[in-house]
Design an enzyme around this catalytic site. Structure first.
Site, mmCIF file in Angstrom:
data_model
loop_
_atom_site.group_PDB
_atom_site.id
_atom_site.type_symbol
_atom_site.label_atom_id
_atom_site.label_comp_id
_atom_site.label_asym_id
_atom_site.label_seq_id
_atom_site.Cartn_x
_atom_site.Cartn_y
_atom_site.Cartn_z
ATOM 1 N N LYS A 174 -11.323 31.768 15.389
ATOM 2 C CA LYS A 174 -11.327 30.418 15.971
ATOM 3 C C LYS A 174 -11.353 29.387 14.842
ATOM 4 O O LYS A 174 -12.370 29.163 14.209
ATOM 5 C CB LYS A 174 -12.540 30.192 16.883
ATOM 6 C CG LYS A 174 -12.315 28.938 17.728
ATOM 7 C CD LYS A 174 -13.547 28.152 18.043
ATOM 8 C CE LYS A 174 -13.949 27.105 17.072
ATOM 9 N NZ LYS A 174 -13.095 25.938 16.893
ATOM 10 N N GLU A 249 -22.187 31.290 6.590
ATOM 11 C CA GLU A 249 -21.941 30.581 5.326
ATOM 12 C C GLU A 249 -22.087 29.101 5.640
ATOM 13 O O GLU A 249 -21.233 28.514 6.301
ATOM 14 C CB GLU A 249 -20.529 30.865 4.808
ATOM 15 C CG GLU A 249 -20.247 32.316 4.519
ATOM 16 C CD GLU A 249 -21.000 32.858 3.327
ATOM 17 O OE1 GLU A 249 -21.546 32.061 2.534
ATOM 18 O OE2 GLU A 249 -21.062 34.092 3.188
ATOM 19 N N CYS A 283 -18.320 23.161 0.436
ATOM 20 C CA CYS A 283 -19.727 23.553 0.650
ATOM 21 C C CYS A 283 -20.476 23.715 -0.657
ATOM 22 O O CYS A 283 -21.658 23.422 -0.737
ATOM 23 C CB CYS A 283 -19.778 24.825 1.472
ATOM 24 S SG CYS A 283 -18.758 26.114 0.783
ATOM 25 N N GLU A 383 -26.728 16.954 2.831
ATOM 26 C CA GLU A 383 -25.335 17.241 2.490
ATOM 27 C C GLU A 383 -24.443 16.132 3.054
ATOM 28 O O GLU A 383 -24.432 15.897 4.267
ATOM 29 C CB GLU A 383 -24.913 18.588 3.083
ATOM 30 C CG GLU A 383 -23.517 18.984 2.663
ATOM 31 C CD GLU A 383 -23.038 20.264 3.332
ATOM 32 O OE1 GLU A 383 -23.218 20.400 4.554
ATOM 33 O OE2 GLU A 383 -22.465 21.115 2.640
HETATM 34 P P1 NAD Z 1 -19.068 22.651 12.049
HETATM 35 O O1 NAD Z 1 -20.286 23.468 12.000
HETATM 36 O O2 NAD Z 1 -19.091 21.409 12.846
HETATM 37 O O3 NAD Z 1 -17.826 23.482 12.598
HETATM 38 C C1 NAD Z 1 -17.440 24.727 12.045
HETATM 39 C C2 NAD Z 1 -16.764 25.523 13.140
HETATM 40 O O4 NAD Z 1 -17.715 25.784 14.150
HETATM 41 C C3 NAD Z 1 -15.595 24.825 13.821
HETATM 42 O O5 NAD Z 1 -14.598 25.767 14.122
HETATM 43 C C4 NAD Z 1 -16.222 24.301 15.102
HETATM 44 O O6 NAD Z 1 -15.296 24.137 16.144
HETATM 45 C C5 NAD Z 1 -17.202 25.407 15.426
HETATM 46 N N1 NAD Z 1 -18.318 25.019 16.290
HETATM 47 C C6 NAD Z 1 -18.837 23.783 16.511
HETATM 48 N N2 NAD Z 1 -19.849 23.844 17.395
HETATM 49 C C7 NAD Z 1 -19.991 25.142 17.746
HETATM 50 C C8 NAD Z 1 -20.885 25.855 18.589
HETATM 51 N N3 NAD Z 1 -21.835 25.230 19.289
HETATM 52 N N4 NAD Z 1 -20.756 27.197 18.690
HETATM 53 C C9 NAD Z 1 -19.824 27.857 17.985
HETATM 54 N N5 NAD Z 1 -18.946 27.245 17.167
HETATM 55 C C10 NAD Z 1 -19.019 25.896 17.030
HETATM 56 O O7 NAD Z 1 -18.700 22.371 10.535
HETATM 57 P P2 NAD Z 1 -17.468 21.563 9.992
HETATM 58 O O8 NAD Z 1 -17.795 20.122 10.156
HETATM 59 O O9 NAD Z 1 -16.205 22.082 10.549
HETATM 60 O O10 NAD Z 1 -17.531 22.005 8.463
HETATM 61 C C11 NAD Z 1 -18.372 21.410 7.562
HETATM 62 C C12 NAD Z 1 -19.566 22.277 7.248
HETATM 63 O O11 NAD Z 1 -19.178 23.588 6.866
HETATM 64 C C13 NAD Z 1 -20.363 21.760 6.083
HETATM 65 O O12 NAD Z 1 -21.731 21.744 6.378
HETATM 66 C C14 NAD Z 1 -20.082 22.748 4.961
HETATM 67 O O13 NAD Z 1 -21.057 22.842 3.998
HETATM 68 C C15 NAD Z 1 -19.874 24.008 5.695
HETATM 69 N N6 NAD Z 1 -19.051 24.949 4.919
HETATM 70 C C16 NAD Z 1 -19.656 26.026 4.327
HETATM 71 C C17 NAD Z 1 -18.907 26.925 3.564
HETATM 72 C C18 NAD Z 1 -19.550 28.114 2.892
HETATM 73 O O14 NAD Z 1 -18.857 29.019 2.496
HETATM 74 N N7 NAD Z 1 -20.847 28.164 2.779
HETATM 75 C C19 NAD Z 1 -17.527 26.740 3.425
HETATM 76 C C20 NAD Z 1 -16.944 25.644 4.051
HETATM 77 C C21 NAD Z 1 -17.718 24.759 4.798
#
Ligand code: NAD
Length: 491
Positions: A174, A249, A283, A383
């Site tokens: 997804k 992650e 991240c 962050e």
């Molecule tokens: P997000 O958590 O809003 O979304 C990530 C994914 O989760 C998306 O596909 C979203 O549709 C889905 N999602 C949202 N709500 C959900 C729920 N209730 N249940 C299941 N899935 C759900 O994050 P974002 O805004 O897309 O990305 C930014 C964040 O990701 C930052 O905090 C960043 O640090 C983190 N990130 C971490 C890494 C790593 O490897 N540690 C890499 C990239 C990004």
């Protein structure tokens, strides 16, 4: 262009036919529409994956054959690398040179795990009974839900699919609802490779309901998530129902520690690269610059001048060094952090605003640096996920370590110094999962990736990332079966 789901070996609309627009963050123009799935589509994807895993050939296919499919996929990605890079730049905003790097890394990731699939696995154990041969084998976990964010749309898909498929699982990806474009193109290549139906699914749509339904589904055996900590916590709770395996992650607030003996040019370049690569939407971004106080006077004016020269623009322009943020909403959030920093008394060294020229149609934010910060400020603790750097100064090695670890996160961190022993001392005390000495950001498919503390659970990449898609089975064989006499009634 209308983007579709991919379920049981074919492209299809969402059950209800709903769609969602996706955008180009450089000007907020509509790029196209994508399937907006619901819980029913997740049920379909899980049913297909379940059938493929429980009754299909994939999990029992010889590793060499699974590897051959992944090698073919790697070759296809490589042959379409430029096209895939352009899709990520248009949909995510990142400069083309970064998207090209991601596309090459995506091919390398599929290739690495294709290779790993056929390497020796399992162990034998000395168990103190010469009659017993005790071994372990690694087996696939089953149906894996894989939820990824928008910052590396193509590469995150590879980080999830490559180890999952190599280990013999059936996967449901997804992507973020903001960046479906390159994932669909990747699935066209997956279709061209020809995996058995149900082995790999794509479900497009919102985090809630699509991601939430995957995380809660009883037919899913493992959930792998990359994204924010708030969502990560929701996933952990949703996964508790059937005690899925979970890997997370999450985010970071990583320290980039620079001692005064560092070559000034190296210090300047990596202070900037640490935070402004990927517009700070990374991240592992080095979002806190910990500077030895004695060098701050000379360093900070040079940093301000260099930040002013960063070419900020449409990622499709080859000259661009930093692109727009993902959305208007995210731009507003980042600018909100800038306002909070100023309100709490930090000083803007440079940047801090959006653009009023033709870039105002996009979600651009200037490269921004705050000085005169305190450890309790929001811009130091939270962050931001944008091009905003908080500078802190230190006077001793101890103080640098204390400031660096003063965060609930523990994803990444770096130290720059020409004193090798000091570099080792500092890095060993950093509470973080990914660390660098005298460099920032290099990431390797071969080495583990993940965080300490609130930055996640488990590791991706390398052998660790492969093992995270397997269950360990103990097999103990009696070499010379004989009656034990335990039950007197057994003749
Ligand atoms: P997000 O958590 O809003 O979304 C990530 C994914 O989760 C998306 O596909 C979203 O549709 C889905 N999602 C949202 N709500 C959900 C729920 N209730 N249940 C299941 N899935 C759900 O994050 P974002 O805004 O897309 O990305 C930014 C964040 O990701 C930052 O905090 C960043 O640090 C983190 N990130 C971490 C890494 C790593 O490897 N540690 C890499 C990239 C990004």
């Amino acid at each position: 262009m209308k983007l579709q789901n991919y379920i049981n070996g074919r492209f299809c609309d969402a059950r209800g036919g709903a769609v969602r627009e996706y955008f180009n963050p450089a000007d907020n123009s509509v790029l196209g529409r994508a399937a907006e799935s619901g819980v029913g589509d997740v049920d379909d994807a899980v049913a297909a994956a379940r059938e493929a895993f429980d009754n299909g050939p994939w999990s029992r296919t010889p590793a060499g054959e699974r590897a051959a499919k992944l090698f073919k996929l790697a070759d296809l990605v490589e042959s379409r690398a430029e096209e895939l890079a352009v899709l990520d730049t248009r949909n995510n905003g990142k400069p083309l040179r970064e998207a090209r790097f991601d596309a090459a890394d995506t091919a390398a990731c599929f290739r690495y795990y294709a290779g790993l699939a056929t390497k020796p696995q399992g162990q034998t154990f000395e168990v103190g009974d010469p009659n017993i041969l005790c071994q372990t084998v690694r087996e696939p976990i089953g149906v894996c839900g894989q939820i990824i964010p928008w910052n590396y749309p193509l590469l995150m898909a590879a980080w999830k699919l490559a180890p999952g498929l190599a280990a013999g699982n059936c996967c449901i990806l997804k992507p973020s609802e903001l960046t479906p474009l390159s994932a669909v193109r990747l699935f066209e290549l997956i279709d061209e490779v020809g995996f058995p139906p149900g082995v790999v699914q794509l479900v497009l749509g919102a985090g809630d309901p699509v991601g939430a339904a995957l995380a809660a589904h009883d037919g899913v055996d493992k959930i792998a998530f990359t994204g924010g900590g708030v969502t990560g916590r929701k996933i952990l709770i949703a996964a508790a129902g059937n005690l899925k395996k979970v890997s997370l992650e999450l985010g970071g607030k990583s320290p980039n520690i620079i001692f005064a003996d560092t070559d000034p040019g190296v210090a300047l370049e990596f202070a900037m690269f640490g935070i402004f690569a990927g517009q700070g939407e990374v991240c592992s971004a080095g979002s806190r610059l910990l500077l030895e106080k004695s060098m701050a006077g000379e360093f900070l004016p040079r940093l301000a001048a260099a930040c002013g020269k960063i070419v900020v623009g449409d990622g499709m322009d080859e000259a661009t060094e930093m692109g727009p943020l993902i959305s208007r909403q995210h731009q507003a959030k980042v600018l909100g952090f800038v306002a909070a920093g100023t309100a709490e008394g930090a000083m803007l060294l440079c940047g801090g605003g959006a653009y009023s020229d033709r870039r105002k149609a996009g979600n651009f934010v200037e490269p921004t640096v705050f000085v005169d910060t305190r450890p309790d400020m929001r811009i130091v603790r939270e962050e931001i996920f944008g091009p905003v750097l908080a500078v802190q100064t230190f006077e001793s090695e101890e103080e640098a370590i204390r400031l660096a670890n003063d965060t609930p996160y523990g994803l990444a961190g770096a130290v720059f110094t020409q004193d090798g022993a000091r570099a080792q001392r500092v890095i060993r005390r950093l509470r973080a999962g990914i660390t660098w000495i005298n460099t920032y950001h290099p990431t390797f498919n071969e080495a583990p990736w993940g965080g300490f503390k609130q930055s996640g659970l488990g590791r991706e990449l390398g052998t660790y990332g492969y093992e995270a898609y397997t269950e360990v089975k103990q097999i103990s064989t009696c070499l010379a079966p004989q009656k034990s006499g335990w039950f007197k009634g057994v003749p």
